[in-house]
Design a protein around this motif. Structure first.
Motif: not given
Length: 244
Positions: A62-63, A105-111
């Motif tokens: 997420t960072d 943040d984790i499911n979409v943005k990080a991907l």
């Protein structure tokens, strides 16, 4: 049907446990040099104990900046599995801003971040590649208490189709796998209550939840040359739930 990834470098996110861990182990068994990314360093160390050839990288996906820095150090990558994800189950009126931020943040943005890093490198090297995004049957159907999670997985499917369209001329394939409930430790805990599990099983024609290896096998197929004419697809691993 033998599948080999000898000479390929593979990155798996969310690789410390569950589906991601099994994908990392099986990719390694098929000859790939595997880079396993997750947040928990202890669980990553147990993965490395299980297969010392796997290289591990602890980073909070997420960072955005930390992820870019960490992934850039392990390029080049030929095969990418975006598996990292979380689920938060609540009735529609009770989701708060923090829940929404954490899920997206984790499911979409990080991907999106990891995909950009890997595909930029593939394009610069002018080489083919394969990406599999671990989505969910909830991208196709609604489930109670899953509203925001459904939204994130719908976004994953839509993003994957667009990336597949754009990168197809460069022989970079992008697909999703969309599992039903899978019997990871998290899945077993979440559906330990028969009152919750049995009604859902009755909607699955095969009348059971999935096993981890059944998802891994689908991922390996989509990464391999056995699926060389498949891109932009969302492969349901759901026992027929969506089609029933």
């Amino acid at each position: 049907m033998d599948i080999t990834f000898t000479g390929k470098r593979a990155l798996v996110t969310g690789a410390s446990q569950g589906i991601g861990r099994d994908i990392a182990l099986q990719l390694s068994k098929c000859g790939a040099q595997v880079f396993a990314v997750a947040r928990n360093p202890h669980l990553l160390s147990t993965l490395r104990d299980e297969d010392p050839s796997i290289q591990t990288l602890s980073v909070d996906l997420t960072d955005w900046a930390a992820t870019k820095q960490a992934v850039s150090k392990i390029l080049p990558i030929d095969l990418l599995v975006n598996n990292a994800g979380i689920v938060i189950l609540k009735p529609v009126p009770t989701f708060d801003e923090d829940d929404v931020d954490r899920l997206f943040d984790i499911n979409v943005k990080a991907l999106i971040n990891v995909t950009q890093l890997v595909t930029s490198d593939l394009l610069s090297r002018k080489v083919p590649g394969a990406i599999v995004n671990v989505s969910s049957q909830t991208a196709k159907v609604g489930l109670e208490r899953h509203a925001v999670y459904c939204g994130t997985k719908g976004a994953v499917d839509a993003y994957s189709r667009a990336v597949a369209l754009e990168l197809g001329p460069h022989n970079i394939r992008v697909n999703c796998v969309n599992p039903t409930v899978i019997m990871t430790e998290m899945g077993k805990q979440g559906y330990s209550d028969p009152n919750l599990a049995e009604p859902l099983k009755l909607k699955i024609p095969l009348r059971r939840f999935g096993e981890v290896r059944e998802v891994t096998d689908a991922v390996l197929f989509l990464l391999s040359e056995k699926s060389s004419m498949i891109t932009g697809e969302s492969l349901l691993v759901d026992g027929g739930y969506v089609q029933a």
